[in-house]
Design an enzyme around this catalytic site. Sequence first.
Site, PDB file in Angstrom:
ATOM      1  N   HIS A  35      49.898  41.217  44.228  1.00 35.41           N
ATOM      2  CA  HIS A  35      49.086  42.436  44.306  1.00 35.41           C
ATOM      3  C   HIS A  35      49.651  43.538  43.422  1.00 35.41           C
ATOM      4  O   HIS A  35      50.711  43.396  42.790  1.00 35.41           O
ATOM      5  CB  HIS A  35      49.008  42.924  45.759  1.00 35.41           C
ATOM      6  CG  HIS A  35      50.340  43.287  46.348  1.00 35.41           C
ATOM      7  ND1 HIS A  35      50.964  44.493  46.106  1.00 35.41           N
ATOM      8  CD2 HIS A  35      51.175  42.611  47.178  1.00 35.41           C
ATOM      9  CE1 HIS A  35      52.118  44.554  46.758  1.00 35.41           C
ATOM     10  NE2 HIS A  35      52.275  43.407  47.411  1.00 35.41           N
ATOM     11  N   SER A  37      46.850  44.526  38.313  1.00 34.13           N
ATOM     12  CA  SER A  37      47.487  45.810  37.984  1.00 34.13           C
ATOM     13  C   SER A  37      48.996  45.653  37.776  1.00 34.13           C
ATOM     14  O   SER A  37      49.430  44.870  36.942  1.00 34.13           O
ATOM     15  CB  SER A  37      47.166  46.811  39.094  1.00 34.13           C
ATOM     16  OG  SER A  37      47.554  48.125  38.722  1.00 34.13           O
ATOM     17  N   ASP A  67      37.133  50.947  33.902  1.00 35.33           N
ATOM     18  CA  ASP A  67      38.469  51.232  34.432  1.00 35.33           C
ATOM     19  C   ASP A  67      38.990  52.531  33.832  1.00 35.33           C
ATOM     20  O   ASP A  67      39.186  52.625  32.613  1.00 35.33           O
ATOM     21  CB  ASP A  67      39.414  50.078  34.100  1.00 35.33           C
ATOM     22  CG  ASP A  67      40.726  50.144  34.877  1.00 35.33           C
ATOM     23  OD1 ASP A  67      41.146  51.252  35.240  1.00 35.33           O
ATOM     24  OD2 ASP A  67      41.322  49.073  35.122  1.00 35.33           O
ATOM     25  N   HIS A 112      39.070  49.826  38.182  1.00 40.86           N
ATOM     26  CA  HIS A 112      40.374  49.208  38.418  1.00 40.86           C
ATOM     27  C   HIS A 112      40.397  48.372  39.698  1.00 40.86           C
ATOM     28  O   HIS A 112      41.095  47.353  39.755  1.00 40.86           O
ATOM     29  CB  HIS A 112      41.443  50.301  38.493  1.00 40.86           C
ATOM     30  CG  HIS A 112      42.836  49.801  38.279  1.00 40.86           C
ATOM     31  ND1 HIS A 112      43.266  49.264  37.078  1.00 40.86           N
ATOM     32  CD2 HIS A 112      43.915  49.739  39.116  1.00 40.86           C
ATOM     33  CE1 HIS A 112      44.537  48.907  37.184  1.00 40.86           C
ATOM     34  NE2 HIS A 112      44.951  49.168  38.404  1.00 40.86           N
TER      35      HIS A 112
END
Length: 429
Positions: free
Chosen positions: A165, A237, A382, A411
């Site tokens: 993540h 990310s 984004d 995003h």
Amino acid sequence: MAALADLMPCPAKWPGAAMAALAAAVFAALDVVDVLLCLVYGVLDGFLEESPLGCYCHRNRGKAAATGEEEADGVSDTLYVRRSACRDALLRLLGPVGGGTRRKEDASPAKARSPRWSDCGCGKCGKWWSNGGDRLHFVLQEPTAPNKEETRSESDRGDDAIFIHGFTSSSSFWAQTVFPEPAAANHRRLIAVDLLGFGDSPKPANCAYTLRDHVEAIERSLVDPLHLGSFHLVSHSMGCTIAIALAAKHPARVKSVTLVAPLYFLPCEERASQVALRRLAEKKLWPPLLFGSAVMSWYEHIGRTICFVVCKNHRFWEWLIKILTRTSGVDIVVRDLTRHTHHSAWHTMHNVICGGARAQDRNLEALAAAGVPVRVVHGDADQVVPVECSSRHLKSKLPHAELRVVGGRDHRTVVFGREEELAQELRAF
């Protein structure tokens, strides 16, 4: 008069000049507040902690950076070089008070200190400490193929996929989005991990949370215990930076890498870590997300205060949200936002997002040399990391990588709202 008129901005530029002046005034005021909070926390930590961890206000990394120590220990110079004229003047006036002495941090999670007084000490947040473990928490979804009861051979383990993540998130980001999709329920094991310092994983107060710390924690908790001879990597990310570093360290083991909304900046004359800080946390008042990123990234003590109010008291805020929304649960985005300490988030921001930018080109070159298949997925809306400033540059660094630009997605919505589509893409890749 004509010369004076030439120096004045044209009327069309007045709104921008006024906004720039207002931003300068606001951030100057925040400089003052942060220095005052430095004094407050210096006193409180001295009384409430047996071995206080000082701040970075009075530290100078110049000599270490010049000798290459910064590269060796993985600590970013942005922890030390976040200066402004107002802040520097106040610090010189006050002298080495509060953060002047800093005990050297031990990056070993096994020697973790107990939670600090400003961190939450509830049973769930402190479970890792009471268990005395240094292993990361992860969610494992077993394959649902008809032969799932059979013992998996060593060759079958190549189908496993590790999901990483992003910042201030947790394994729920993947476990509650992609994992439930039918396309993801196939012959492979899916493993979503809580990164060091986030979710239910350990949050040691004496860890620098460098890129190396995160990679070694994944190896210690997943790769070795689960006997992952080979595996796929899927990341979002900030997790992309960690996935690239892990893949560069084990290019023969990694079968593919999927990067969703990755962070990547072209090298320039300025240090890569400083470029990342200014791109991702530019000192602007608008949009609000950028202003919030700037406050949390540039101001150590203001950020700690916000974490003290929000994270330490997360049970109250979750209860309040349930009352106001009349629901039995809290959205995973809100819950994950409070499941970290200021120490873990502050150091991960600077040492992984900013400091990790220094190692990006070297790691990407290792992937290119090994021929590891790479797929990049990015939303064209984004605003956190625009596709033109990140994924397209990364594509130029990895010509063999496949780039997928998703229309109308930002995003987070590059994953949220298109879970089924993303699961099908991952399975196909």
